[in-house]
Design an enzyme around this catalytic site. Structure first.
Site, PDB file in Angstrom:
ATOM      1  N   HIS A  76     -30.808  59.753 -26.193  1.00 33.34           N
ATOM      2  CA  HIS A  76     -30.628  61.259 -26.255  1.00 33.34           C
ATOM      3  C   HIS A  76     -30.815  61.837 -27.791  1.00 33.34           C
ATOM      4  CE1 HIS A  76     -27.838  60.937 -22.474  1.00 33.34           C
ATOM      5  NE2 HIS A  76     -28.963  61.516 -22.066  1.00 33.34           N
ATOM      6  N   MET A 134     -20.925  66.956 -11.684  1.00 34.03           N
ATOM      7  CA  MET A 134     -19.456  67.289 -12.270  1.00 34.03           C
ATOM      8  C   MET A 134     -19.053  68.526 -11.519  1.00 34.03           C
ATOM      9  SD  MET A 134     -17.065  66.784 -14.117  1.00 34.03           S
ATOM     10  CE  MET A 134     -17.631  65.767 -15.533  1.00 34.03           C
ATOM     11  N   ARG A 135     -20.079  69.315 -11.041  1.00 34.88           N
ATOM     12  CA  ARG A 135     -19.391  70.571 -10.283  1.00 34.88           C
ATOM     13  C   ARG A 135     -18.768  70.063  -8.765  1.00 34.88           C
ATOM     14  NH1 ARG A 135     -25.236  73.265 -11.346  1.00 34.88           N
ATOM     15  NH2 ARG A 135     -25.641  71.177 -10.957  1.00 34.88           N
ATOM     16  N   GLU A 186     -34.289  69.882 -25.552  1.00 37.64           N
ATOM     17  CA  GLU A 186     -34.928  68.943 -25.934  1.00 37.64           C
ATOM     18  C   GLU A 186     -36.406  69.283 -26.053  1.00 37.64           C
ATOM     19  OE1 GLU A 186     -32.210  67.163 -22.917  1.00 37.64           O
ATOM     20  OE2 GLU A 186     -32.703  65.031 -23.675  1.00 37.64           O
ATOM     21  N   ASN A 234     -40.765  65.333 -19.037  1.00 37.76           N
ATOM     22  CA  ASN A 234     -39.620  64.631 -18.844  1.00 37.76           C
ATOM     23  C   ASN A 234     -39.215  64.249 -17.749  1.00 37.76           C
ATOM     24  OD1 ASN A 234     -36.830  63.618 -19.298  1.00 37.76           O
ATOM     25  ND2 ASN A 234     -35.935  65.680 -19.990  1.00 37.76           N
ATOM     26  N   GLY A 287     -21.510  69.626 -20.934  1.00 37.62           N
ATOM     27  CA  GLY A 287     -20.901  70.179 -22.258  1.00 37.62           C
ATOM     28  C   GLY A 287     -21.055  71.809 -22.274  1.00 37.62           C
ATOM     29  N   ARG A 306     -23.378  55.745 -14.048  1.00 37.25           N
ATOM     30  CA  ARG A 306     -23.437  54.481 -15.039  1.00 37.25           C
ATOM     31  C   ARG A 306     -21.925  54.373 -15.355  1.00 37.25           C
ATOM     32  NH1 ARG A 306     -28.246  56.710 -18.742  1.00 37.25           N
ATOM     33  NH2 ARG A 306     -28.828  58.041 -17.078  1.00 37.25           N
ATOM     34  N   GLY A 351     -25.840  69.784 -19.668  1.00 39.19           N
ATOM     35  CA  GLY A 351     -25.175  70.180 -18.378  1.00 39.19           C
ATOM     36  C   GLY A 351     -23.884  70.579 -18.307  1.00 39.19           C
ATOM     37  N   ARG A 409     -41.488  63.047 -23.337  1.00 37.34           N
ATOM     38  CA  ARG A 409     -40.184  62.286 -23.424  1.00 37.34           C
ATOM     39  C   ARG A 409     -40.196  60.831 -23.179  1.00 37.34           C
ATOM     40  NH1 ARG A 409     -34.425  62.278 -20.363  1.00 37.34           N
ATOM     41  NH2 ARG A 409     -33.398  61.271 -22.365  1.00 37.34           N
ATOM     42  N   ASN A 426     -21.407  73.953 -19.866  1.00 34.43           N
ATOM     43  CA  ASN A 426     -21.176  74.813 -18.804  1.00 34.43           C
ATOM     44  C   ASN A 426     -19.610  74.393 -18.217  1.00 34.43           C
ATOM     45  OD1 ASN A 426     -23.757  76.376 -18.142  1.00 34.43           O
ATOM     46  ND2 ASN A 426     -24.287  74.030 -17.894  1.00 34.43           N
ATOM     47  N   LYS A 475     -38.994  66.828 -14.974  1.00 38.56           N
ATOM     48  CA  LYS A 475     -38.950  68.155 -15.624  1.00 38.56           C
ATOM     49  C   LYS A 475     -39.865  68.526 -16.286  1.00 38.56           C
ATOM     50  CE  LYS A 475     -33.716  67.726 -15.606  1.00 38.56           C
ATOM     51  NZ  LYS A 475     -32.755  67.610 -16.633  1.00 38.56           N
ATOM     52  N   GLY A 491     -24.567  65.212 -19.785  1.00 31.05           N
ATOM     53  CA  GLY A 491     -25.394  65.605 -18.753  1.00 31.05           C
ATOM     54  C   GLY A 491     -24.919  64.557 -17.765  1.00 31.05           C
TER      55      GLY A 491
HETATM   56  N1  LIG Z   1     -21.650  75.344 -14.286  1.00 31.90           N
HETATM   57  C1  LIG Z   1     -21.277  73.843 -14.482  1.00 31.90           C
HETATM   58  N2  LIG Z   1     -19.978  73.203 -14.469  1.00 31.90           N
HETATM   59  C2  LIG Z   1     -19.778  71.918 -14.483  1.00 31.90           C
HETATM   60  N3  LIG Z   1     -20.629  70.958 -14.592  1.00 31.90           N
HETATM   61  C3  LIG Z   1     -22.355  71.496 -14.678  1.00 31.90           C
HETATM   62  C4  LIG Z   1     -22.529  72.820 -14.561  1.00 31.90           C
HETATM   63  N4  LIG Z   1     -23.804  73.170 -14.611  1.00 31.90           N
HETATM   64  C5  LIG Z   1     -24.453  71.771 -14.698  1.00 31.90           C
HETATM   65  N5  LIG Z   1     -23.362  70.887 -14.628  1.00 31.90           N
HETATM   66  C6  LIG Z   1     -23.349  69.451 -14.633  1.00 31.90           C
HETATM   67  O1  LIG Z   1     -24.395  69.043 -15.596  1.00 31.90           O
HETATM   68  C7  LIG Z   1     -24.897  67.833 -15.350  1.00 31.90           C
HETATM   69  C8  LIG Z   1     -26.310  67.821 -15.187  1.00 31.90           C
HETATM   70  O2  LIG Z   1     -26.708  68.000 -16.771  1.00 31.90           O
HETATM   71  P1  LIG Z   1     -28.212  68.050 -17.535  1.00 31.90           P
HETATM   72  O3  LIG Z   1     -27.863  68.089 -18.767  1.00 31.90           O
HETATM   73  O4  LIG Z   1     -28.726  68.789 -16.640  1.00 31.90           O
HETATM   74  O5  LIG Z   1     -28.635  66.394 -17.062  1.00 31.90           O
HETATM   75  P2  LIG Z   1     -29.819  65.662 -17.150  1.00 31.90           P
HETATM   76  O6  LIG Z   1     -30.769  66.097 -18.289  1.00 31.90           O
HETATM   77  O7  LIG Z   1     -29.222  64.156 -17.538  1.00 31.90           O
HETATM   78  O8  LIG Z   1     -30.507  65.360 -15.713  1.00 31.90           O
HETATM   79  C9  LIG Z   1     -24.524  67.598 -13.854  1.00 31.90           C
HETATM   80  O9  LIG Z   1     -23.257  66.679 -13.507  1.00 31.90           O
HETATM   81  C10 LIG Z   1     -24.234  69.071 -13.264  1.00 31.90           C
HETATM   82  O10 LIG Z   1     -23.099  68.877 -12.429  1.00 31.90           O
HETATM   83  C1  LIG Z   2     -31.440  58.157 -21.816  1.00 28.41           C
HETATM   84  C2  LIG Z   2     -30.514  58.939 -20.675  1.00 28.41           C
HETATM   85  O1  LIG Z   2     -29.565  58.457 -20.100  1.00 28.41           O
HETATM   86  O2  LIG Z   2     -31.080  59.993 -20.287  1.00 28.41           O
HETATM   87  P1  LIG Z   2     -30.737  60.990 -19.149  1.00 28.41           P
HETATM   88  O3  LIG Z   2     -29.472  61.378 -19.391  1.00 28.41           O
HETATM   89  O4  LIG Z   2     -32.063  61.921 -18.728  1.00 28.41           O
HETATM   90  O5  LIG Z   2     -30.762  60.060 -17.994  1.00 28.41           O
HETATM   91 MG   LIG Z   3     -30.824  65.563 -20.086  1.00 29.65          MG
END
Ligand SMILES: Nc1ncnc2c1ncn2[C@@H]1O[C@H](COP(=O)(O)OP(=O)(O)O)[C@@H](O)[C@H]1O
Ligand SMILES: CC(=O)OP(=O)(O)O
Ligand SMILES: [Mg+2]
Length: 405
Positions: free
Chosen positions: A177, A288-289, A391, A8, A337, A247, A335, A89, A339, A15, A216
Protein backbone atom coordinates in the site's frame (compact mmCIF):
# COMPACT_ATOMS: atom_id res chain seq x y z
CA UNK A 1 -5.32 16.66 -23.09
CA UNK A 2 -3.24 13.71 -22.02
CA UNK A 3 -4.68 10.85 -20.01
CA UNK A 4 -3.50 7.68 -18.33
CA UNK A 5 -5.54 4.50 -17.97
CA UNK A 6 -4.81 3.13 -14.49
CA UNK A 7 -5.38 -0.56 -13.85
CA UNK A 8 -5.58 -2.04 -10.35
CA UNK A 9 -6.10 -5.79 -10.58
CA UNK A 10 -7.12 -7.47 -7.32
CA UNK A 11 -7.60 -11.17 -6.72
CA UNK A 12 -11.19 -11.15 -7.97
CA UNK A 13 -11.69 -7.62 -9.24
CA UNK A 14 -10.28 -5.15 -11.72
CA UNK A 15 -10.56 -1.48 -10.80
CA UNK A 16 -9.75 1.10 -13.43
CA UNK A 17 -9.74 4.84 -13.98
CA UNK A 18 -9.02 7.05 -16.93
CA UNK A 19 -7.23 9.99 -15.32
CA UNK A 20 -5.97 13.35 -16.59
CA UNK A 21 -2.93 13.67 -14.30
CA UNK A 22 -2.48 17.41 -14.88
CA UNK A 23 -5.93 18.34 -13.54
CA UNK A 24 -6.48 15.26 -11.39
CA UNK A 25 -9.82 14.70 -13.13
CA UNK A 26 -11.08 11.13 -13.53
CA UNK A 27 -12.85 10.88 -16.92
CA UNK A 28 -14.07 7.36 -16.25
CA UNK A 29 -14.10 5.14 -13.18
CA UNK A 30 -15.08 1.52 -13.03
CA UNK A 31 -14.77 -1.90 -11.53
CA UNK A 32 -15.23 -5.45 -12.75
CA UNK A 33 -16.19 -7.64 -9.81
CA UNK A 34 -16.62 -11.37 -9.19
CA UNK A 35 -14.07 -12.35 -11.81
CA UNK A 36 -13.98 -16.14 -12.11
CA UNK A 37 -17.41 -16.63 -10.51
CA UNK A 38 -20.53 -17.83 -12.35
CA UNK A 39 -21.56 -14.28 -13.15
CA UNK A 40 -19.41 -11.17 -13.01
CA UNK A 41 -20.50 -7.54 -12.89
CA UNK A 42 -19.04 -4.44 -14.45
CA UNK A 43 -19.80 -0.90 -13.28
CA UNK A 44 -18.60 1.86 -15.57
CA UNK A 45 -19.08 5.52 -14.71
CA UNK A 46 -18.37 8.33 -17.14
CA UNK A 47 -19.86 11.75 -17.86
CA UNK A 48 -22.03 11.49 -14.74
CA UNK A 49 -23.72 8.29 -15.90
CA UNK A 50 -23.33 4.83 -14.47
CA UNK A 51 -23.74 1.63 -16.41
CA UNK A 52 -24.04 -1.70 -14.60
CA UNK A 53 -23.89 -4.92 -16.58
CA UNK A 54 -23.88 -8.56 -15.43
CA UNK A 55 -21.95 -10.95 -17.62
CA UNK A 56 -19.62 -13.91 -17.22
CA UNK A 57 -16.02 -12.78 -16.67
CA UNK A 58 -13.91 -15.93 -16.48
CA UNK A 59 -10.53 -14.24 -15.85
CA UNK A 60 -8.67 -10.93 -15.68
CA UNK A 61 -7.97 -11.01 -19.43
CA UNK A 62 -11.70 -11.18 -20.14
CA UNK A 63 -12.26 -8.39 -17.59
CA UNK A 64 -9.88 -6.06 -19.37
CA UNK A 65 -11.34 -6.89 -22.80
CA UNK A 66 -14.79 -6.04 -21.38
CA UNK A 67 -13.53 -2.72 -20.03
CA UNK A 68 -11.86 -1.70 -23.28
CA UNK A 69 -15.05 -2.72 -25.11
CA UNK A 70 -17.03 -0.36 -22.84
CA UNK A 71 -14.74 2.56 -23.60
CA UNK A 72 -15.45 1.90 -27.31
CA UNK A 73 -19.18 1.43 -26.78
CA UNK A 74 -20.20 4.08 -24.23
CA UNK A 75 -17.05 6.22 -24.09
CA UNK A 76 -15.11 8.18 -23.49
CA UNK A 77 -13.13 6.97 -26.47
CA UNK A 78 -9.57 6.25 -25.32
CA UNK A 79 -8.14 7.73 -28.51
CA UNK A 80 -10.17 10.94 -28.24
CA UNK A 81 -9.25 11.21 -24.54
CA UNK A 82 -5.60 11.26 -25.61
CA UNK A 83 -4.46 8.13 -23.80
CA UNK A 84 -0.69 8.49 -23.41
CA UNK A 85 0.07 5.46 -21.26
CA UNK A 86 -1.30 2.70 -19.07
CA UNK A 87 -0.28 2.71 -15.39
CA UNK A 88 -0.41 -0.68 -13.71
CA UNK A 89 -0.59 -1.09 -9.95
CA UNK A 90 1.77 -3.97 -9.20
CA UNK A 91 1.64 -5.16 -5.63
CA UNK A 92 5.03 -6.86 -5.19
CA UNK A 93 8.20 -5.38 -6.64
CA UNK A 94 10.54 -7.59 -4.60
CA UNK A 95 14.16 -6.44 -4.38
CA UNK A 96 14.24 -5.67 -8.10
CA UNK A 97 11.92 -2.66 -8.33
CA UNK A 98 11.90 0.41 -6.11
CA UNK A 99 10.60 3.00 -8.59
CA UNK A 100 8.02 3.24 -11.38
CA UNK A 101 9.29 1.16 -14.30
CA UNK A 102 8.59 1.12 -18.04
CA UNK A 103 7.30 -2.36 -18.83
CA UNK A 104 9.03 -4.53 -21.42
CA UNK A 105 9.17 -8.32 -21.75
CA UNK A 106 11.89 -8.57 -19.08
CA UNK A 107 9.93 -6.48 -16.57
CA UNK A 108 6.81 -8.54 -17.26
CA UNK A 109 8.82 -11.73 -16.62
CA UNK A 110 10.28 -10.29 -13.40
CA UNK A 111 6.79 -9.44 -12.09
CA UNK A 112 5.76 -13.00 -12.94
CA UNK A 113 8.75 -14.34 -10.97
CA UNK A 114 7.48 -12.48 -7.90
CA UNK A 115 4.13 -14.33 -7.85
CA UNK A 116 5.14 -16.62 -4.94
CA UNK A 117 5.62 -13.53 -2.73
CA UNK A 118 2.15 -12.08 -3.48
CA UNK A 119 -0.05 -14.99 -4.58
CA UNK A 120 -3.32 -13.06 -4.10
CA UNK A 121 -2.18 -10.09 -6.15
CA UNK A 122 0.70 -10.54 -8.60
CA UNK A 123 -0.98 -13.18 -10.83
CA UNK A 124 -3.77 -10.73 -11.64
CA UNK A 125 -1.23 -7.95 -12.13
CA UNK A 126 0.67 -10.09 -14.65
CA UNK A 127 -2.46 -10.96 -16.62
CA UNK A 128 -3.46 -7.28 -16.61
CA UNK A 129 -0.06 -6.35 -18.02
CA UNK A 130 -0.08 -9.10 -20.69
CA UNK A 131 -3.54 -8.33 -22.00
CA UNK A 132 -3.20 -4.54 -21.79
CA UNK A 133 0.09 -4.62 -23.73
CA UNK A 134 -1.59 -6.72 -26.38
CA UNK A 135 -4.62 -4.43 -26.72
CA UNK A 136 -3.28 -0.93 -26.07
CA UNK A 137 -0.23 0.15 -28.02
CA UNK A 138 1.06 2.89 -25.73
CA UNK A 139 3.81 2.81 -23.07
CA UNK A 140 2.94 0.68 -20.03
CA UNK A 141 4.34 1.58 -16.61
CA UNK A 142 4.39 -0.52 -13.45
CA UNK A 143 3.97 1.33 -10.15
CA UNK A 144 4.80 -0.87 -7.19
CA UNK A 145 3.06 -1.04 -3.80
CA UNK A 146 6.43 -1.86 -2.27
CA UNK A 147 8.38 1.10 -3.74
CA UNK A 148 7.76 3.68 -1.00
CA UNK A 149 9.04 1.24 1.62
CA UNK A 150 12.25 0.28 -0.22
CA UNK A 151 14.11 2.75 2.00
CA UNK A 152 12.89 1.37 5.35
CA UNK A 153 15.69 1.46 7.94
CA UNK A 154 17.39 -1.96 8.26
CA UNK A 155 16.23 -2.28 11.89
CA UNK A 156 12.62 -2.19 10.64
CA UNK A 157 13.04 -4.21 7.43
CA UNK A 158 15.10 -7.07 8.87
CA UNK A 159 13.50 -10.16 10.38
CA UNK A 160 15.50 -11.77 13.19
CA UNK A 161 16.00 -14.85 11.03
CA UNK A 162 19.17 -16.70 10.10
CA UNK A 163 20.79 -14.15 7.84
CA UNK A 164 22.09 -16.54 5.16
CA UNK A 165 18.64 -18.08 4.76
CA UNK A 166 17.02 -14.64 4.64
CA UNK A 167 19.49 -13.44 2.00
CA UNK A 168 19.18 -16.58 -0.13
CA UNK A 169 15.36 -16.34 -0.25
CA UNK A 170 14.88 -12.56 -0.29
CA UNK A 171 13.17 -12.59 3.10
CA UNK A 172 12.72 -9.05 4.46
CA UNK A 173 9.95 -6.60 5.23
CA UNK A 174 8.88 -5.07 1.91
CA UNK A 175 5.69 -3.29 2.99
CA UNK A 176 2.63 -2.66 0.76
CA UNK A 177 0.00 0.00 0.00
CA UNK A 178 3.07 2.23 -0.43
CA UNK A 179 1.45 4.37 -3.13
CA UNK A 180 -1.34 5.15 -0.67
CA UNK A 181 0.90 5.73 2.36
CA UNK A 182 3.07 8.07 0.29
CA UNK A 183 0.10 9.96 -1.23
CA UNK A 184 -1.67 10.34 2.12
CA UNK A 185 1.39 11.25 4.19
CA UNK A 186 2.38 13.95 1.71
CA UNK A 187 -1.20 15.30 1.66
CA UNK A 188 -1.06 15.44 5.47
CA UNK A 189 2.28 17.27 5.45
CA UNK A 190 0.84 19.85 3.04
CA UNK A 191 -2.43 20.36 4.97
CA UNK A 192 -2.79 23.89 6.41
CA UNK A 193 -3.52 22.60 9.93
CA UNK A 194 -0.27 20.64 9.90
CA UNK A 195 1.80 23.43 8.36
CA UNK A 196 0.39 25.79 11.00
CA UNK A 197 1.14 23.38 13.82
CA UNK A 198 4.78 22.95 12.80
CA UNK A 199 5.21 26.71 12.35
CA UNK A 200 3.70 27.38 15.77
CA UNK A 201 6.13 24.91 17.30
CA UNK A 202 9.08 26.33 15.35
CA UNK A 203 9.77 22.97 13.71
CA UNK A 204 10.76 21.99 10.19
CA UNK A 205 8.81 19.46 8.05
CA UNK A 206 11.65 16.93 8.50
CA UNK A 207 10.52 16.49 12.13
CA UNK A 208 6.87 15.64 11.33
CA UNK A 209 5.93 12.30 12.96
CA UNK A 210 2.99 10.58 11.28
CA UNK A 211 1.10 7.34 11.69
CA UNK A 212 -1.08 6.44 8.70
CA UNK A 213 -3.74 3.71 8.92
CA UNK A 214 -4.79 2.43 5.49
CA UNK A 215 -7.90 0.41 6.30
CA UNK A 216 -9.49 -1.21 3.25
CA UNK A 217 -10.02 -4.90 2.52
CA UNK A 218 -6.28 -5.17 2.94
CA UNK A 219 -5.09 -2.99 5.81
CA UNK A 220 -1.72 -1.62 6.86
CA UNK A 221 -0.15 0.95 9.16
CA UNK A 222 2.93 3.04 8.53
CA UNK A 223 5.17 5.28 10.62
CA UNK A 224 6.51 8.19 8.58
CA UNK A 225 9.15 10.66 9.77
CA UNK A 226 9.61 13.79 7.71
CA UNK A 227 8.13 12.10 4.63
CA UNK A 228 10.26 8.94 4.90
CA UNK A 229 8.81 5.63 6.04
CA UNK A 230 10.44 4.24 9.19
CA UNK A 231 8.17 1.23 9.74
CA UNK A 232 5.14 -0.51 8.27
CA UNK A 233 2.97 -3.41 9.31
CA UNK A 234 2.94 -5.59 6.17
CA UNK A 235 6.01 -7.72 5.66
CA UNK A 236 7.45 -10.18 3.15
CA UNK A 237 3.88 -10.55 1.90
CA UNK A 238 0.68 -8.54 2.45
CA UNK A 239 -0.35 -10.96 5.22
CA UNK A 240 1.42 -9.50 8.26
CA UNK A 241 0.15 -6.81 10.59
CA UNK A 242 -3.40 -5.59 11.05
CA UNK A 243 -6.56 -7.71 11.00
CA UNK A 244 -8.03 -7.55 7.46
CA UNK A 245 -11.17 -8.59 5.59
CA UNK A 246 -9.96 -12.16 5.03
CA UNK A 247 -6.33 -12.09 6.26
CA UNK A 248 -5.24 -12.86 9.82
CA UNK A 249 -2.45 -10.29 10.09
CA UNK A 250 0.09 -11.01 12.86
CA UNK A 251 0.16 -14.44 14.40
CA UNK A 252 2.62 -16.83 16.01
CA UNK A 253 4.50 -18.60 13.19
CA UNK A 254 4.23 -21.69 15.40
CA UNK A 255 0.52 -21.84 14.47
CA UNK A 256 1.53 -22.72 10.90
CA UNK A 257 3.61 -25.72 12.02
CA UNK A 258 0.97 -26.78 14.52
CA UNK A 259 -1.70 -26.89 11.79
CA UNK A 260 0.64 -28.66 9.36
CA UNK A 261 1.55 -31.32 11.94
CA UNK A 262 -2.16 -31.82 12.46
CA UNK A 263 -2.63 -32.61 8.77
CA UNK A 264 -3.13 -29.39 6.84
CA UNK A 265 -0.91 -28.87 3.79
CA UNK A 266 1.17 -25.73 3.33
CA UNK A 267 -1.20 -24.53 0.62
CA UNK A 268 -4.20 -25.13 2.87
CA UNK A 269 -2.66 -23.07 5.66
CA UNK A 270 -1.79 -20.34 3.14
CA UNK A 271 -5.41 -20.23 1.95
CA UNK A 272 -6.64 -20.31 5.54
CA UNK A 273 -4.53 -17.31 6.60
CA UNK A 274 -5.02 -15.24 3.44
CA UNK A 275 -8.61 -16.01 2.45
CA UNK A 276 -10.50 -17.57 5.36
CA UNK A 277 -9.27 -15.60 8.37
CA UNK A 278 -9.43 -12.00 9.56
CA UNK A 279 -12.90 -10.51 9.97
CA UNK A 280 -14.39 -13.19 7.72
CA UNK A 281 -12.89 -16.03 9.74
CA UNK A 282 -14.08 -14.60 13.05
CA UNK A 283 -17.54 -13.40 12.05
CA UNK A 284 -18.62 -15.00 8.75
CA UNK A 285 -18.60 -11.69 6.83
CA UNK A 286 -15.66 -9.85 5.30
CA UNK A 287 -17.14 -6.42 4.67
CA UNK A 288 -16.89 -3.85 7.49
CA UNK A 289 -20.40 -2.55 6.78
CA UNK A 290 -21.84 -6.03 7.23
CA UNK A 291 -19.77 -6.57 10.35
CA UNK A 292 -21.10 -3.36 11.88
CA UNK A 293 -24.67 -4.46 11.09
CA UNK A 294 -24.12 -7.77 12.88
CA UNK A 295 -22.59 -5.96 15.86
CA UNK A 296 -25.61 -3.65 16.02
CA UNK A 297 -27.86 -6.74 16.02
CA UNK A 298 -26.02 -8.08 19.06
CA UNK A 299 -24.03 -10.85 17.32
CA UNK A 300 -21.33 -12.03 19.76
CA UNK A 301 -18.88 -13.35 17.14
CA UNK A 302 -19.08 -10.06 15.25
CA UNK A 303 -18.47 -8.12 18.48
CA UNK A 304 -15.35 -10.17 19.19
CA UNK A 305 -14.11 -9.69 15.60
CA UNK A 306 -14.50 -5.93 16.00
CA UNK A 307 -12.73 -5.98 19.36
CA UNK A 308 -9.80 -7.95 17.90
CA UNK A 309 -9.65 -5.53 14.94
CA UNK A 310 -9.56 -2.45 17.20
CA UNK A 311 -7.18 -3.99 19.74
CA UNK A 312 -4.64 -4.66 16.96
CA UNK A 313 -5.00 -1.13 15.62
CA UNK A 314 -4.40 0.47 19.02
CA UNK A 315 -1.38 -1.77 19.54
CA UNK A 316 0.17 -0.62 16.27
CA UNK A 317 -0.45 3.07 16.91
CA UNK A 318 1.17 2.70 20.34
CA UNK A 319 4.11 0.81 18.88
CA UNK A 320 4.64 3.41 16.16
CA UNK A 321 4.47 6.22 18.70
CA UNK A 322 7.43 4.46 20.32
CA UNK A 323 9.22 4.00 16.97
CA UNK A 324 8.77 7.71 16.14
CA UNK A 325 9.39 9.06 19.65
CA UNK A 326 5.88 10.55 19.71
CA UNK A 327 3.15 11.33 17.18
CA UNK A 328 2.13 14.63 15.58
CA UNK A 329 -0.61 13.33 13.27
CA UNK A 330 -2.64 10.11 13.17
CA UNK A 331 -4.44 9.68 9.83
CA UNK A 332 -7.20 7.32 8.72
CA UNK A 333 -7.62 6.42 5.05
CA UNK A 334 -9.11 3.88 2.55
CA UNK A 335 -12.63 2.38 2.56
CA UNK A 336 -12.97 1.75 6.30
CA UNK A 337 -10.71 4.56 7.48
CA UNK A 338 -12.48 7.19 5.36
CA UNK A 339 -16.05 6.06 6.03
CA UNK A 340 -16.42 4.36 9.39
CA UNK A 341 -16.47 6.89 12.24
CA UNK A 342 -17.03 4.13 14.80
CA UNK A 343 -13.73 2.50 13.92
CA UNK A 344 -11.99 5.87 14.16
CA UNK A 345 -13.46 6.69 17.55
CA UNK A 346 -12.80 3.12 18.73
CA UNK A 347 -9.09 3.56 18.00
CA UNK A 348 -8.76 7.04 19.45
CA UNK A 349 -10.84 6.31 22.56
CA UNK A 350 -8.23 3.82 23.75
CA UNK A 351 -5.29 6.12 23.10
CA UNK A 352 -6.11 9.21 25.13
CA UNK A 353 -2.92 8.65 27.14
CA UNK A 354 -0.92 9.49 24.00
CA UNK A 355 -2.69 12.84 23.76
CA UNK A 356 -5.11 11.75 21.02
CA UNK A 357 -8.50 13.46 21.12
CA UNK A 358 -11.60 13.46 18.96
CA UNK A 359 -14.25 16.00 18.05
CA UNK A 360 -17.31 13.73 17.72
CA UNK A 361 -19.17 16.08 15.37
CA UNK A 362 -16.16 16.42 13.06
CA UNK A 363 -15.62 12.67 13.20
CA UNK A 364 -19.21 11.90 12.25
CA UNK A 365 -19.55 14.56 9.54
CA UNK A 366 -19.53 13.20 5.96
CA UNK A 367 -16.98 14.73 3.63
CA UNK A 368 -14.68 13.78 0.76
CA UNK A 369 -12.10 16.35 1.82
CA UNK A 370 -8.95 15.90 3.89
CA UNK A 371 -9.97 17.05 7.36
CA UNK A 372 -9.04 17.29 11.03
CA UNK A 373 -11.26 15.32 13.43
CA UNK A 374 -9.36 15.80 16.69
CA UNK A 375 -10.68 18.21 19.31
CA UNK A 376 -9.28 21.70 18.92
CA UNK A 377 -8.52 23.85 20.67
CA UNK A 378 -7.51 21.46 23.39
CA UNK A 379 -4.78 20.70 25.83
CA UNK A 380 -3.01 18.90 23.02
CA UNK A 381 -2.21 19.88 19.48
CA UNK A 382 -1.77 16.37 18.29
CA UNK A 383 -3.92 16.03 15.17
CA UNK A 384 -6.19 13.18 14.11
CA UNK A 385 -7.15 13.39 10.44
CA UNK A 386 -9.16 11.67 7.72
CA UNK A 387 -7.50 11.92 4.30
CA UNK A 388 -9.05 10.21 1.26
CA UNK A 389 -6.46 8.17 -0.56
CA UNK A 390 -6.24 8.28 -4.35
CA UNK A 391 -3.91 5.54 -5.48
CA UNK A 392 -5.13 5.89 -9.08
CA UNK A 393 -4.21 9.58 -9.31
CA UNK A 394 -0.82 8.88 -7.72
CA UNK A 395 -0.19 6.05 -10.22
CA UNK A 396 -1.32 8.24 -13.15
CA UNK A 397 1.05 11.04 -12.09
CA UNK A 398 4.02 8.72 -11.60
CA UNK A 399 3.29 7.07 -14.96
CA UNK A 400 3.14 10.41 -16.77
CA UNK A 401 6.32 11.65 -15.06
CA UNK A 402 8.20 8.57 -16.19
CA UNK A 403 7.12 8.69 -19.81
CA UNK A 404 7.59 12.47 -20.03
CA UNK A 405 10.92 12.11 -18.23
N1 LIG B 1 -19.56 3.57 4.75
C1 LIG B 1 -18.74 2.59 5.14
N2 LIG B 1 -18.69 2.19 6.43
C2 LIG B 1 -17.88 1.20 6.82
N3 LIG B 1 -17.06 0.56 6.01
C3 LIG B 1 -17.06 0.91 4.72
C4 LIG B 1 -17.88 1.93 4.20
N4 LIG B 1 -17.65 2.05 2.87
C5 LIG B 1 -16.71 1.11 2.56
N5 LIG B 1 -16.35 0.43 3.66
C6 LIG B 1 -15.43 -0.69 3.79
O1 LIG B 1 -14.23 -0.48 3.12
C7 LIG B 1 -13.64 -1.74 2.76
C8 LIG B 1 -13.10 -1.66 1.35
O2 LIG B 1 -12.16 -0.65 1.30
P1 LIG B 1 -11.33 -0.31 -0.02
O3 LIG B 1 -10.31 0.71 0.35
O4 LIG B 1 -12.26 -0.01 -1.12
O5 LIG B 1 -10.65 -1.72 -0.22
P2 LIG B 1 -9.74 -2.36 -1.33
O6 LIG B 1 -9.16 -1.24 -2.15
O7 LIG B 1 -8.73 -3.08 -0.52
O8 LIG B 1 -10.63 -3.26 -2.12
C9 LIG B 1 -14.75 -2.79 2.95
O9 LIG B 1 -14.51 -3.53 4.13
C10 LIG B 1 -16.00 -1.93 3.12
O10 LIG B 1 -16.91 -2.52 3.98
C1 LIG C 1 -1.38 -5.16 -0.81
C2 LIG C 1 -2.82 -5.29 -0.50
O1 LIG C 1 -3.18 -5.82 0.52
O2 LIG C 1 -3.66 -4.76 -1.38
P1 LIG C 1 -5.27 -4.76 -1.30
O3 LIG C 1 -5.63 -3.99 -0.07
O4 LIG C 1 -5.69 -4.07 -2.57
O5 LIG C 1 -5.70 -6.19 -1.21
MG1 LIG D 1 -7.21 -0.60 -1.89
Amino acid sequence: MSTVLVLNSGSSSLKYQLVAPASGEALAVGIVERIGEASGRVKHEAKGEQLVRDLPVPDHGAALRTVIGLFDEVGPSLAEAGIAAVGHRVVHGGEVFSAPTLIDDDVEAAVRDLIPLAPLHNPANVTGIEVARELLHVPHVAVFDTAFFASLPPAASTYALNREVAAEHGVRRYGFHGTSHQFVSSAVAAHPAVVEKLAAEGRGPETLRQVVLHLGNGASASAVLGGRPVDTSMGLTPLEGLVMGTRSGDLDAGIVFHLMRRGMSGDEVDTLLNKRSGILGLSGVRDMRELQKLVADGDGDARLALDVYLHRLRKYVGAYAAVLGGIDVLTFTAGVGENDHRIRSGVVRGLKFLGLTMDPAANEARSDEARVISARPGGTNLLVMVVPTNEELAIARQTMELIAG
